[in-house]
Design an enzyme around this catalytic site. Structure first.
Site, PDB file in Angstrom:
ATOM      1  N   HIS A 188     -51.860  -3.220 -27.775  1.00  0.00           N
ATOM      2  CA  HIS A 188     -51.605  -3.341 -29.211  1.00  0.00           C
ATOM      3  C   HIS A 188     -52.862  -3.583 -30.040  1.00  0.00           C
ATOM      4  O   HIS A 188     -52.842  -4.452 -30.930  1.00  0.00           O
ATOM      5  CB  HIS A 188     -50.612  -4.481 -29.472  1.00  0.00           C
TER       6      HIS A 188
HETATM    7  C1  LIG Z   1     -49.362   2.364 -22.791  1.00  0.00           C
HETATM    8  C2  LIG Z   1     -48.876   1.850 -24.108  1.00  0.00           C
HETATM    9  C3  LIG Z   1     -47.672   1.152 -24.156  1.00  0.00           C
HETATM   10  C4  LIG Z   1     -47.199   0.668 -25.393  1.00  0.00           C
HETATM   11  N1  LIG Z   1     -45.948   0.152 -25.456  1.00  0.00           N
HETATM   12  C5  LIG Z   1     -45.413  -0.126 -26.661  1.00  0.00           C
HETATM   13  C6  LIG Z   1     -44.051  -0.471 -26.782  1.00  0.00           C
HETATM   14  O1  LIG Z   1     -43.302  -0.484 -25.806  1.00  0.00           O
HETATM   15  N2  LIG Z   1     -43.563  -0.779 -28.022  1.00  0.00           N
HETATM   16  C7  LIG Z   1     -44.374  -0.766 -29.126  1.00  0.00           C
HETATM   17  O2  LIG Z   1     -43.904  -1.097 -30.214  1.00  0.00           O
HETATM   18  N3  LIG Z   1     -45.674  -0.422 -29.027  1.00  0.00           N
HETATM   19  C8  LIG Z   1     -46.194  -0.060 -27.842  1.00  0.00           C
HETATM   20  N4  LIG Z   1     -47.478   0.370 -27.759  1.00  0.00           N
HETATM   21  C9  LIG Z   1     -48.304   0.371 -28.978  1.00  0.00           C
HETATM   22  C10 LIG Z   1     -47.939   1.478 -29.964  1.00  0.00           C
HETATM   23  O3  LIG Z   1     -47.585   2.655 -29.284  1.00  0.00           O
HETATM   24  C11 LIG Z   1     -49.128   1.696 -30.902  1.00  0.00           C
HETATM   25  O4  LIG Z   1     -49.406   0.498 -31.606  1.00  0.00           O
HETATM   26  C12 LIG Z   1     -48.895   2.791 -31.921  1.00  0.00           C
HETATM   27  O5  LIG Z   1     -48.519   3.989 -31.279  1.00  0.00           O
HETATM   28  C13 LIG Z   1     -50.154   3.016 -32.745  1.00  0.00           C
HETATM   29  O6  LIG Z   1     -49.946   4.079 -33.619  1.00  0.00           O
HETATM   30  P1  LIG Z   1     -51.164   4.745 -34.423  1.00  0.00           P
HETATM   31  O7  LIG Z   1     -50.575   5.784 -35.276  1.00  0.00           O
HETATM   32  O8  LIG Z   1     -51.968   3.666 -35.030  1.00  0.00           O
HETATM   33  O9  LIG Z   1     -52.099   5.378 -33.289  1.00  0.00           O
HETATM   34  P2  LIG Z   1     -51.763   6.481 -32.202  1.00  0.00           P
HETATM   35  O10 LIG Z   1     -50.306   6.616 -31.997  1.00  0.00           O
HETATM   36  O11 LIG Z   1     -52.598   6.158 -31.014  1.00  0.00           O
HETATM   37  O12 LIG Z   1     -52.233   7.836 -32.880  1.00  0.00           O
HETATM   38  C14 LIG Z   1     -53.559   8.211 -33.104  1.00  0.00           C
HETATM   39  C15 LIG Z   1     -53.627   9.721 -32.947  1.00  0.00           C
HETATM   40  O13 LIG Z   1     -54.857  10.187 -33.481  1.00  0.00           O
HETATM   41  C16 LIG Z   1     -55.407  11.117 -32.597  1.00  0.00           C
HETATM   42  N5  LIG Z   1     -56.857  11.125 -32.803  1.00  0.00           N
HETATM   43  C17 LIG Z   1     -57.728  10.116 -32.571  1.00  0.00           C
HETATM   44  N6  LIG Z   1     -58.972  10.499 -32.893  1.00  0.00           N
HETATM   45  C18 LIG Z   1     -58.877  11.765 -33.365  1.00  0.00           C
HETATM   46  C19 LIG Z   1     -59.825  12.703 -33.843  1.00  0.00           C
HETATM   47  N7  LIG Z   1     -61.119  12.422 -33.919  1.00  0.00           N
HETATM   48  N8  LIG Z   1     -59.389  13.932 -34.229  1.00  0.00           N
HETATM   49  C20 LIG Z   1     -58.058  14.246 -34.175  1.00  0.00           C
HETATM   50  N9  LIG Z   1     -57.133  13.399 -33.713  1.00  0.00           N
HETATM   51  C21 LIG Z   1     -57.534  12.172 -33.306  1.00  0.00           C
HETATM   52  C22 LIG Z   1     -54.993  10.611 -31.226  1.00  0.00           C
HETATM   53  O14 LIG Z   1     -55.112  11.595 -30.231  1.00  0.00           O
HETATM   54  C23 LIG Z   1     -53.574  10.161 -31.492  1.00  0.00           C
HETATM   55  O15 LIG Z   1     -52.651  11.204 -31.341  1.00  0.00           O
HETATM   56  C24 LIG Z   1     -47.989   0.850 -26.557  1.00  0.00           C
HETATM   57  C25 LIG Z   1     -49.194   1.560 -26.500  1.00  0.00           C
HETATM   58  C26 LIG Z   1     -49.630   2.071 -25.298  1.00  0.00           C
HETATM   59  C27 LIG Z   1     -50.923   2.841 -25.262  1.00  0.00           C
END
Ligand SMILES: Cc1cc2nc3c(=O)[nH]c(=O)nc-3n(C[C@H](O)[C@H](O)[C@H](O)COP(=O)(O)OP(=O)(O)OC[C@H]3O[C@@H](n4cnc5c(N)ncnc54)[C@H](O)[C@@H]3O)c2cc1C
Length: 536
Positions: free
Chosen positions: A460
């Site tokens: 997280h």
């Molecule tokens: C293994 C794991 C288990 C988890 N379990 C849970 C759970 O059970 N419940 C829960 O609530 N949360 C869980 N989480 C946390 C939750 O999934 C994250 O907090 C949430 O997905 C974050 O969302 P985000 O949009 O900030 O980032 P992300 O969902 O990580 O999205 C970022 C996106 O940007 C893309 N990206 C990055 N850099 C670039 C670039 N330079 N150019 C183009 N694209 C790029 C990435 O590839 C990705 O697709 C877990 C996370 C992980 C990794």
């Protein structure tokens, strides 16, 4: 030419792509570094650990962590449509209402619990139906588990035996207590934001989605962000945004891209010969994460998830989407206060009905169960910096886990509580022996050593582009990057403090709220424009 360019198709990016392209008059481009979400392990819930260190994972590592015996910790992050929501454990938790009131009280109007609740409800399709706390007509399926392991039942019974209440809904009136988690699954399959939000919008002619498109930087005209440069396969390309560029690259990718584009701590950027567009010392700072420490027992009955991957279960899953392959591993959990004077829970449990050690990479030939005490409100803060000006270099990550002794104290209480729970009558039919830390760990010193050795990320990381108005803030309360125009950050990085719970649902809420702010802003601009026209 696009109106909006969204960088990153993760939890937040897919929501924004859907909501912004609802208006057929705007053109939206979504750029994602990873590929389409085709791998079957994405969709079979129990298979998610198989995605770790695969092509769908950025597979970051922290620097050696000083308070954890100098271990470098592995950090999975989704690199695929859906981002981390395509590889996560699917637990649907919003955090505590005090988290959001805290954000508001830090100077972020519009982010208190009552303000954000409608956006949680908007995204939600709650299987149990609509209520004061839940929505039932949103795109994201929130379901009860289809198959629960007897060990998870025992964990909840152990909590009750120890005097805690059973909680049927951690996202309802009260967070505290023991219960089953609800999961982001639809019909027994993972419901990532790619499945819930992006797929239904893909056929819209005004939405373009490009996968395998890694953004290298954002260009500015004056202080206005206008252009995104990216690499798709062997080709470099640029696209221009007429209205806004929206960074949704996550708590690692978003600060990394801001710094690569000249927005961040000026001295660090100059040292890497990156021209400074806007000095924002808070970019990459304020990194917060939840830590979890396994306390593991061998199980005396062959009931754990160790035997889940049988042919019969595969058949059951493929034909009926039922059985243990629908499990998310951490089926049950709890929220509690380790001290009577805590105002709200400071410890969460993730109970694993199997031997889940080192993200599942360590194996055990037998049956086991793991209690995972998780620190909810860390005092320790870390940082993300650039290692070089090369966008292909993974950034430098220092989490500084447990560097504040108060954090170690909560983990220590969590390990002791794990032992007490495993020692209840409820676990008597299953408890064979304590494997980790093991019976030799008799005093606090030995338990602290266990924490240092076993603590892992609970996945997280947040806070690296924090919302606020102080010197370390990166975005304002409308998520616009301070000091520049035409650029927002919308993802987990904007949280000023990590919420007391899992971070996927809060990130989806952030994107729902941002979409509304962006649309309202566009409407206001259009109204101002026509007023000016009329005055002329
Ligand atoms: C293994 C794991 C288990 C988890 N379990 C849970 C759970 O059970 N419940 C829960 O609530 N949360 C869980 N989480 C946390 C939750 O999934 C994250 O907090 C949430 O997905 C974050 O969302 P985000 O949009 O900030 O980032 P992300 O969902 O990580 O999205 C970022 C996106 O940007 C893309 N990206 C990055 N850099 C670039 C670039 N330079 N150019 C183009 N694209 C790029 C990435 O590839 C990705 O697709 C877990 C996370 C992980 C990794």
């Amino acid at each position: 030419m696009y109106d909006y360019i969204i960088i990153g198709a993760g939890s937040a990016g897919c929501v924004l792509a859907n909501r912004l392209s609802e208006d057929p008059s705007v053109k939206v481009l979504l750029l994602e570094a990873g590929g389409p979400d085709k791998q079957k392990e994405i969709h079979i819930p129990l298979a998610f650990p198989k995605l770790f260190k695969s092509a769908n994972d950025w597979a970051y590592y922290t620097e050696p962590e000083a308070a954890l015996d100098n271990r470098s910790l592995y950090w999975p992050r989704g690199k695929v449509l859906g981002g981390s929501s395509s590889i996560n454990a699917m637990i649907y938790i919003r955090g505590h209402r005090a988290d959001y009131d805290g954000w508001r009280d830090l100077g972020n109007p519009g982010w208190g619990y009552q303000d954000v609740l409608p956006f949680f409800k908007k995204s939600e399709n709650q299987e149990r139906g609509e209520s004061e706390f839940h929505g039932a007509s949103g795109p994201l399926s929130v379901s009860d588990l289809r198959c629960v392991n007897p060990l998870s039942e025992a964990f909840i019974a152990a909590g009750e035996e120890a005097g805690y209440r059973r909680n049927q809904d951690f996202n309802g009136e009260e967070q505290e207590g023991f219960g089953f988690y609800q999961v982001t699954q639809s019909n027994g399959k993972r419901h990532s934001t790619a499945a819930a939000f992006l797929r239904p919008a893909m056929s819209r002619p005004n939405l373009t989605v490009r996968t395998d498109a890694q953004v290298f930087g954002i260009y500015f005209e004056g202080n206005r962000a206008t252009t995104v440069s990216f690499q798709q396969g062997a080709h470099s390309a640029q696209e221009h945004a007429e209205r806004e560029i929206i960074l949704c690259a996550g708590a690692i990718g978003s600060p990394q891209l801001l710094m690569l584009s000249g927005v961040g701590p000026a001295a660090q950027l100059r040292a890497l010969e990156i021209p400074v567009v806007c000095e924002l010392p808070g970019v990459g700072q304020n990194l917060q994460d939840h830590t979890c420490c396994g306390v593991v027992f061998e199980c005396s009955q062959p009931v754990s998830l160790a035997s889940a991957e049988s042919l019969a279960n595969l058949f059951r899953y493929l034909c009926f989407k039922k059985g243990p392959l629908t499990s998310n591993v951490a089926e049950a959990g709890s929220f509690l206060r380790t001290q009577p004077d805590c105002k709200f829970p400071d410890l969460q449990f993730h109970f694993g009905a199997g031997y889940f050690v080192e993200h599942g990479f360590q194996t055990f030939d037998g049956h086991a169960f793991a209690l995972g005490p998780t620190l909810l409100h860390p005092y320790s803060r870390g940082e993300i910096r650039l290692r070089s000006s090369n966008p292909l270099d993974a950034p430098f990550i220092r989490a500084n886990y447990l560097s504040d002794p108060r954090d170690m104290q909560v983990m220590l209480e969590g390990v002791k509580l794990s032992r007490a729970l495993a020692g209840t009558k409820a676990f008597a039919p299953y408890r064979k022996r304590e494997m980790h830390p093991g019976p030799d760990a008799k005093d606090d010193q030995a338990l602290r050593a266990h924490v240092r050795k076993f603590v892992e990320t609970l996945y997280h990381p947040v806070g690296t582009c924090k919302m606020g108005h102080d010197a370390a803030a990166v975005v304002d309360s409308e998520l616009r990057v301070h000091g520049v125009e035409g650029l927002r950050v919308v993802d987990a990085s904007i949280m000023p403090t990590v919420v007391g719970g899992n971070t996927n649902a809060p990130t989806i809420m952030i994107a729902e709220k941002a979409a509304e702010m962006i649309k309202n802003g566009a409407r206001k601009n259009a109204a101002d424009y026509s007023l000016i026209g009329a005055a002329r």
